[in-house]
Design an enzyme around this catalytic site. Sequence first.
Site, PDB file in Angstrom:
ATOM      1  N   ASP A  20      27.280   2.945   9.179  1.00 22.68           N
ATOM      2  CA  ASP A  20      26.788   2.476   7.884  1.00 22.68           C
ATOM      3  C   ASP A  20      25.269   2.505   7.942  1.00 22.68           C
ATOM      4  OD1 ASP A  20      25.826   1.025   5.734  1.00 22.68           O
ATOM      5  OD2 ASP A  20      27.462  -0.431   5.765  1.00 22.68           O
ATOM      6  N   ASP A  92      25.701  -4.374   1.517  1.00 27.82           N
ATOM      7  CA  ASP A  92      24.828  -4.293   2.687  1.00 27.82           C
ATOM      8  C   ASP A  92      25.076  -5.391   3.714  1.00 27.82           C
ATOM      9  OD1 ASP A  92      23.809  -2.428   0.884  1.00 27.82           O
ATOM     10  OD2 ASP A  92      21.801  -2.599   1.697  1.00 27.82           O
ATOM     11  N   HIS A 135      20.358 -14.218   2.018  1.00 28.04           N
ATOM     12  CA  HIS A 135      20.965 -13.430   0.930  1.00 28.04           C
ATOM     13  C   HIS A 135      22.361 -13.908   0.555  1.00 28.04           C
ATOM     14  CE1 HIS A 135      17.712 -10.617   1.024  1.00 28.04           C
ATOM     15  NE2 HIS A 135      17.935 -10.261   2.281  1.00 28.04           N
ATOM     16  N   ASP A 172      10.194 -13.759   4.733  1.00 28.15           N
ATOM     17  CA  ASP A 172      10.928 -12.507   4.940  1.00 28.15           C
ATOM     18  C   ASP A 172      10.534 -11.534   3.824  1.00 28.15           C
ATOM     19  OD1 ASP A 172      13.838 -11.561   6.329  1.00 28.15           O
ATOM     20  OD2 ASP A 172      13.487 -10.728   4.333  1.00 28.15           O
ATOM     21  N   ASP A 265      10.487  -8.984   8.915  1.00 31.54           N
ATOM     22  CA  ASP A 265      10.448  -7.625   8.366  1.00 31.54           C
ATOM     23  C   ASP A 265       9.264  -7.464   7.422  1.00 31.54           C
ATOM     24  OD1 ASP A 265      11.590  -9.392   6.571  1.00 31.54           O
ATOM     25  OD2 ASP A 265      13.552  -8.420   6.559  1.00 31.54           O
ATOM     26  N   TYR A 305      13.243  -5.957  11.867  1.00 30.74           N
ATOM     27  CA  TYR A 305      14.037  -4.852  12.399  1.00 30.74           C
ATOM     28  C   TYR A 305      13.264  -3.885  13.273  1.00 30.74           C
ATOM     29  CZ  TYR A 305      16.814  -7.151   8.986  1.00 30.74           C
ATOM     30  OH  TYR A 305      17.460  -8.138   8.300  1.00 30.74           O
TER      31      TYR A 305
HETATM   32  N1  Q9C Z   1      16.645   0.159   2.284  1.00 27.78           N
HETATM   33  C1  Q9C Z   1      17.593  -9.509   5.855  1.00 27.78           C
HETATM   34  O1  Q9C Z   1      16.491  -9.114   6.133  1.00 27.78           O
HETATM   35  N2  Q9C Z   1      19.554  -3.156   3.015  1.00 27.78           N
HETATM   36  N3  Q9C Z   1      18.450  -8.763   5.185  1.00 27.78           N
HETATM   37  C2  Q9C Z   1      18.629  -2.677   2.066  1.00 27.78           C
HETATM   38  C3  Q9C Z   1      17.345  -0.691   1.384  1.00 27.78           C
HETATM   39  C4  Q9C Z   1      19.774  -4.550   3.091  1.00 27.78           C
HETATM   40  C5  Q9C Z   1      18.089  -7.441   4.777  1.00 27.78           C
HETATM   41  C6  Q9C Z   1      18.634  -1.200   2.013  1.00 27.78           C
HETATM   42  C7  Q9C Z   1      18.739  -5.298   3.847  1.00 27.78           C
HETATM   43  C8  Q9C Z   1      19.157  -6.722   4.100  1.00 27.78           C
HETATM   44  C9  Q9C Z   1      18.040 -10.848   6.266  1.00 27.78           C
HETATM   45 ZN    ZN Z   2      14.639  -9.366   5.209  1.00 26.69          ZN
END
Ligand code: Q9C
Ligand code: ZN
Length: 672
Positions: A20, A92, A135, A172, A265, A305
Amino acid sequence: MGTALIYDEEMTKYKLLWIDRACKIEVPERLTVSHDALVKTGLADRCVAVPVREATDADILLVHSEEYLEGVKKTPYLTLEELKEFTLQYGDVYFHPNIYHCAKLAAGAALQLVDSVMTGKVRNGMALVRPPGHHSMRSAACGFCVFNNVAIAARYAKQKYGIKRVLIVDWDVHHGQGVQYCFEDDPSVLYFSWHRYEHQKFWPQLRDSDYDCVGKEKGAGFNVNVPWNKVGMKNSDYLSVFCHLLLPIAYEFSPDLVLVCAGFDSAIGDPEGEMRASPDIFAHLTHLLMNLAGGKLCAVLEGGYNLTSLHQSVCQTVQTLLGDPAPRPANLDGPCTSALESLHCVRAAHRQYWSCLKHAAELPSYDISTKRIKLPDSEEEEEEERQKTGEEEKSAEEEAWPEPPKRFSPPVSTALLLPEGVACPDGCQRFSSSDDPVLVNKLREKFLVASDDDLTTLCSLTALVEKMEKHEIGNGLALVRDVSMATVCVVQHAATAHRDRVLIVCVGDASVPRKGADDGKTLLVQFSNKESGEQKSKFHIPVCLHKGCSDVSGFTQAVLGLLLPLGYEYDPSLVLLARTPGSGLCDAAWQQLTGLLQGLAQGHTLVLMQEAEKACVGPTASSLLGVAAPPLGKLHAPLPEDVEALERLRLALQADWKLLRTTAPETGGEEH
Ligand code: Q9C
Ligand code: ZN
């Protein structure tokens, strides 16, 4: 009082079991590299290790629905195919047979942290958790999140400890829509989030993430969204938003507890955020929140990340929670146009709710680039759009950035220079230096009116400043007969010894001669009730408050919106904080000032106070030692004449000091 660190290896024991693209960045190593870095740097050892626990059903139901909890409860028993199927209901996010267990530990870790801080076992702390939380919604997993750890913690803290107001700061890079939805009609929880938005093109692409979503009904004004409409936001952009938006609102709100959705991030190198703030900015963001709520701060990991930038940012945060001085922030070259447009819009949207923003400009009338764009209606359209804009699959360009600067924690935190008979508070070192006859003679020539006693004091002060330069002493306090003379002496010494810049903050009317002092080696900011006429130089800034410093609201506004941005942009290597009797400043506001200023100059603050102020030695020393200042209480509206004067001053100075800007130039250009 210590700093709690909550971590359990168990939370590394789930991962993505299929392919994924959206989820492959959320890996167990996020936690191991962060924890390893804390161990390797010795920071983990300095923290109080607090065990995790599983959140109970009752804890989880504070935020989530029974149906959702029951659904997640079944996931450990699903086959791979069933897990994939379950996952498909949500966006996601992925499930794994062990994620329910980890999600209970993640939420439980946040609750353990709240318990440790609220019972006074520690002053503050951080929980390193997976899965993240911000989220996830009442009945939905989303964006790698299963249970909303921080939202649960906020409800739990209110319920268990009867606290009235909780501030949630979400730094974040994504919008924690789950937190927003949880509290949008609740005035007891103030939610602040900045997030990559790009006119709603960036995930989760919600209209609800824009600046005009301010909360609902009784909660109107208690939801603060800062949408970033461009990538590449930097330290200046983040600090501007703190100084001109978050901190003024937070001080007016006066929380009993601060929770941080600590996602990293938003730092440089992150593939999701694509922002350019350096990891050491988190030392400052943390520090700036540490004097709210009497220092009760709980940081709970969310995103992050890029494994390098993640562990560097985590270390910066924890080291600051432990009380080590923050490194000097680099590259503060002012906010970009897009950031200013966002800041302007949020301030305008909130001016009716917060008296600190009453004077903010109205929504910009020019063609704001913050206007929402039309979203493509279908996937085909989206593909078309992508081809038009030539947007290719971005190759994961590895961005390089320097290691965060070394952080000194001097062997002596706080040294006091006190007249005989004035007791030295616990934890501080009484400073004494033997008279250096050569220096005494030099000083005698310069300070003709100085008595022998004065000369001894000046001599010791000089020695104290030298030790601060060598990082042998962190900060200091001197109780002197003549603050003006002591200030001049320190400044002269600092100018000759290669100190690059000294920020002088005067509270009260100490007279500091400025002859030939506008060469940029010193920046003087003086708070008093004396009207001083025209602004003369960008390096001499008189701040006139009608009631001197006795109006806490006006004073706080001046400190947050004027002094801090000036100080950050000036980036001194020493802060001289001089205080004369009759300033009218209460202890709590003075301690807030002292505490906040220690974010500058690697914590090298030298406080000079007139002997008559000796009652203030205790509170000052405690602030210098890093004890959080007592809360100021909910702030009332500052005097209109003060607000106007401050606004005039800010406008006059913003050509020279970019961090004072809160609005974009009218042209609203596209450049960064
Ligand atoms: N590129 C947190 O940082 N994907 N969640 C987005 C767009 C979801 C992030 C895709 C990112 C979730 C906790
Ligand atoms: Zn985030």
